[in-house]
Motif scaffolding. Structure first.
Motif, PDB file in Angstrom:
ATOM      1  N   GLN A  37      42.103  64.442  -6.090  1.00 48.79           N
ATOM      2  CA  GLN A  37      41.351  63.710  -5.074  1.00 48.79           C
ATOM      3  C   GLN A  37      40.182  64.541  -4.526  1.00 48.79           C
ATOM      4  O   GLN A  37      39.079  64.033  -4.354  1.00 48.79           O
ATOM      5  N   ASP A  38      40.433  65.828  -4.232  1.00 46.67           N
ATOM      6  CA  ASP A  38      39.384  66.680  -3.665  1.00 46.67           C
ATOM      7  C   ASP A  38      38.225  66.864  -4.647  1.00 46.67           C
ATOM      8  O   ASP A  38      37.055  66.831  -4.256  1.00 46.67           O
ATOM      9  N   GLN A  39      38.547  67.065  -5.926  1.00 44.14           N
ATOM     10  CA  GLN A  39      37.489  67.228  -6.922  1.00 44.14           C
ATOM     11  C   GLN A  39      36.705  65.930  -7.096  1.00 44.14           C
ATOM     12  O   GLN A  39      35.492  65.958  -7.278  1.00 44.14           O
ATOM     13  N   GLY A  45      30.261  63.421  -4.014  1.00 47.30           N
ATOM     14  CA  GLY A  45      29.313  63.983  -3.054  1.00 47.30           C
ATOM     15  C   GLY A  45      28.101  64.587  -3.734  1.00 47.30           C
ATOM     16  O   GLY A  45      26.960  64.414  -3.279  1.00 47.30           O
ATOM     17  N   ALA A  46      28.321  65.291  -4.845  1.00 48.30           N
ATOM     18  CA  ALA A  46      27.202  65.896  -5.585  1.00 48.30           C
ATOM     19  C   ALA A  46      26.341  64.824  -6.236  1.00 48.30           C
ATOM     20  O   ALA A  46      25.112  64.910  -6.210  1.00 48.30           O
ATOM     21  N   ILE A 112      26.835  69.560 -11.774  1.00 49.30           N
ATOM     22  CA  ILE A 112      25.997  68.574 -11.095  1.00 49.30           C
ATOM     23  C   ILE A 112      25.137  69.272 -10.041  1.00 49.30           C
ATOM     24  O   ILE A 112      23.934  69.032  -9.946  1.00 49.30           O
ATOM     25  N   ARG A 113      25.753  70.159  -9.269  1.00 55.06           N
ATOM     26  CA  ARG A 113      25.019  70.862  -8.218  1.00 55.06           C
ATOM     27  C   ARG A 113      23.954  71.796  -8.785  1.00 55.06           C
ATOM     28  O   ARG A 113      22.884  71.951  -8.208  1.00 55.06           O
ATOM     29  N   ALA A 114      24.255  72.431  -9.914  1.00 53.84           N
ATOM     30  CA  ALA A 114      23.323  73.389 -10.517  1.00 53.84           C
ATOM     31  C   ALA A 114      22.298  72.701 -11.418  1.00 53.84           C
ATOM     32  O   ALA A 114      21.326  73.325 -11.841  1.00 53.84           O
TER      33      ALA A 114
END
Length: 164
Positions: A37-39, A45-46, A112-114
């Motif tokens: 769930q957290d991932q 979010g990303a 995704i963030r990078a």
């Protein structure tokens, strides 16, 4: 290796567990990976570029990479063993390159963030992907069958000589 992109986050209808769905560039194959769930929240979010008041774990990792001039060049979903996916973070700091073992969900959230590519080893795609465009797959099989059925030994010899 096959480059894939995050297509969606879905919920398994029976277990209600989140699944990240990766698709190849042709959108003919999809790779479902069960995640926590957290991932799932972190990946969503990303993808949606949601800002948080304080850095969450994946944001913190990206901040550490930036401060230490570590570039996340790519992530690789490298193997599938006993229904568990394994991934690598492929990093570079100056001339030094290091691969770091990682859960696929964390690797995807960081990628995704990078803004780096997500690669999947071909054997993982063969073992765990699901077809999306069955009609295109069938058309390709039929075209190959027609090609082979109409191929004479002389054609094969001629084609072999042309490639030399």
């Amino acid at each position: 290796m096959i480059e894939m992109k995050v297509a969606a986050i879905a919920l398994d209808a029976v277990t209600r567990s989140p699944i990240v769905l990766l698709k190849d560039a042709t959108e003919r194959r999809a790779l479902p990976i069960y995640i926590g769930q957290d991932q799932a929240r972190s990946i969503i979010g990303a993808l949606e570029q949601q800002a948080t008041p304080r850095p969450l774990t994946h944001d913190l990792m990206i901040n550490v990479f930036h401060i230490w001039n570590i570039k996340l060049e790519k992530v690789i979903i490298s193997t599938l063993q006993d229904n568990t996916f394994y991934a690598l973070l492929c990093t570079k700091m100056g001339k030094k390159e290091k691969n770091i073992d990682c859960r696929p969900s964390d690797a995807i959230a960081l990628a995704i963030r990078a803004g780096c590519p997500i690669w999947v080893m071909e054997e993982v795609v063969l073992d765990a992907s699901i077809p999306i465009d069955r009609q295109a797959d069938e058309e390709e099989r039929e075209a190959f069958k027609d090609f082979v059925a109409n191929l004479s030994p002389e054609d094969l010899i001629r084609r072999t000589r042309q490639e030399e």
